[in-house]
Write an enzyme that holds these catalytic residues in place. Structure first.
Site, PDB file in Angstrom:
ATOM      1  N   ALA A 145       0.859  -1.192   0.000  1.00 56.84           N
ATOM      2  CA  ALA A 145       0.000   0.000   0.000  1.00 56.84           C
ATOM      3  C   ALA A 145       0.892   1.238   0.000  1.00 56.84           C
ATOM      4  O   ALA A 145       2.110   1.132   0.189  1.00 56.84           O
ATOM      5  CB  ALA A 145      -0.879   0.017   1.247  1.00 56.84           C
ATOM      6  N   LYS A 146       0.312   2.370  -0.248  1.00 60.13           N
ATOM      7  CA  LYS A 146       1.045   3.640  -0.129  1.00 60.13           C
ATOM      8  C   LYS A 146       0.036   4.750   0.027  1.00 60.13           C
ATOM      9  O   LYS A 146      -1.122   4.593  -0.366  1.00 60.13           O
ATOM     10  CB  LYS A 146       1.876   3.886  -1.395  1.00 60.13           C
ATOM     11  N   GLY A 147       0.468   5.858   0.575  1.00 61.76           N
ATOM     12  CA  GLY A 147      -0.456   6.972   0.716  1.00 61.76           C
ATOM     13  C   GLY A 147       0.298   8.263   0.852  1.00 61.76           C
ATOM     14  O   GLY A 147       1.529   8.303   0.714  1.00 61.76           O
TER      15      GLY A 147
END
Ligand code: GLU
Length: 432
Positions: A116-118
């Site tokens: 994931a990334k944000g």
């Protein structure tokens, strides 16, 4: 053709983005392993994409609206895992690309995590510490249970640090009932030592970059003593990689950060440079005995090893022609474009790919998560030893595949990562 690949191909003639880059790398690897077409469809798209607009009160009383992202690419191997980045260039495509790289990275390292990334689209330099705290807390609150210690675990990335993680952990834990709070501490990794953080997590990524260079050099009979190197980005990753390489006898001859590019053929002393930046608003420019250089000249500087440790898409085709180094160690995620890589490989330049080279960070995160989950406290020596062991094991696996299958190291790393994911999907099948 899957939707994501189609979307990306339509953008082909616009500015080459990181998403196009990671998709091309994935497609190439899928061909190499003859990936099951159904599994390819699954891995070509992201599971969840969240875009959040949230208001924050600024110091002057005005309210500003921010745009935050969290993209969860895949969780076949375990909870989603990946950093949060605060940067003006953050957009949905960049976050999708970075989330995919996390899936490959955790799969390659053999961790029980997905990818994931944000991040938040903003320039953190424009805000006071108080504003940054309120922005971070409000974003965490808005993310709600889209993150969680057994679901999706953020960590530091570009322009975020242990302090950012402490605010997130505190905010997230405050939303739980008192008896549940402390068991949620591992909702983020990369926390300060006093707040459940891991000794050495700060240096884990840079140390991992250094180790990969060292392992590579040992295998190729190259001595690091007196070798010269350049670093793009003097943040957490660039600084620690330079720190360990200098200790090994190598010489830092050029550095670039957002403020400028400096060189000294005789060597820039890493610790002095760090001290200098601390008293110079974080900038390397003006460091005693250094010469300024044009930004565009950086990758063409004379050196043996080049460490991109800043943003993606820095080594483009044009820059690839200029590179003098014989080794590129990717501290950043996605610093080399596909076209640039082809050229570099043709020229015989070796590349230690991001998903291997900078995986020390997420491996350190895994140790922190385990420590929190089990109520343990690990000591620095033990942590560094475990990191060393793990990184060596992964490096040697990648090297072996690259040598036996006669492919570059990035392809070899992708092959290992994708085969692990494919095995898992074949065992589990697709519900219902
Ligand atoms: N941001 C780091 C990376 O890109 C660390 C991620 C993590 O520890 O979850 O690998």
């Amino acid at each position: 053709m899957t939707t994501l690949i189609k979307e990306v191909k339509q953008k082909k003639h616009s500015k080459q983005g990181m998403l196009e880059n990671v998709m091309e790398q994935f497609e190439h690897a899928a061909e190499l392993v003859n990936l099951n077409p159904n599994i390819k469809k699954i891995l070509s798209v992201t599971n969840n994409e969240l875009i959040i607009h949230f208001p924050v009160r600024m110091d002057n009383g005005d309210v500003e609206i921010f745009k935050g992202y969290r993209v969860q690419h895949n969780n076949a191997l375990g909870p989603y895992k990946g950093g949060l980045r605060y940067h003006p260039t953050i957009d949905i495509d960049a976050v999708k690309a970075l989330a995919m790289w996390m899936t490959w990275k955790t799969a390659l390292a053999g961790l029980p995590y997905g990818g994931a990334k944000g991040g938040i689209q903003m320039d953190p330099k424009k805000y006071s510490l108080g504003e940054l705290e309120r922005i971070t807390r409000r974003f965490t609150y808005a993310l709600g249970d889209n993150i969680g210690p057994e679901h999706d675990i953020p960590a530091p990335d570009v322009n975020t640090n242990a302090q950012t993680m402490a605010w997130i952990a505190d905010t997230y834990m405050s939303t739980k009932k008192p008896s549940e709070r402390s068991k949620n501490q591992h909702v983020v990794t990369g926390k300060p030592i006093g707040s459940g953080g891991l000794e050495g997590r700060d240096r884990a990524t840079g140390y991992g970059v250094f180790l990969n260079i060292k392992f590579w050099a040992e295998q190729k009979n190259v001595h690091l003593k007196d070798k010269t190197f350049i670093v793009q980005g003097f943040g957490n990753v660039g600084y620690w990689a330079a720190h360990f390489l200098e200790k090994e006898g190598a010489k830092l001859v050029g550095v670039q950060d957002v403020f400028g590019t400096i060189i000294n053929k005789e060597g820039l002393v890493v610790e002095n440079l760090l001290d200098y930046t601390k008293n110079n608003e974080g900038s390397i420019v003006g460091f005693p005995n250094s010469e300024n250089r044009d930004k565009e000249d950086f990758f063409g500087l004379d050196c043996d090893i080049c460490i991109p440790a800043a943003l993606g898409n820095q080594i483009t085709e044009e820059k690839a022609h200029q590179i003098k180094a014989f080794l590129i160690a990717e501290g950043a995620n996605g610093p080399t474009t596909v076209e640039a890589e082809k050229l570099l490989l043709e020229r015989g330049v070796a590349i230690i790919p991001d998903i291997l080279c900078n995986s020390g960070g997420v491996i350190g995160s895994y140790f922190e998560w385990l420590q929190n989950r089990n109520g343990e406290l690990w000591e620095l020596d033990e942590i560094m030893e475990r990191l060393h062991k793990k990184m060596k094991e992964v490096f040697l696996k990648v090297l072996k595949v690259s040598e036996t299958k006669k492919m570059d190291m990035r392809s070899a790393a992708y092959v290992l990562a994708i085969e692990r994911l494919e095995r898992t999907y074949i065992q589990r099948g697709v519900f219902p």
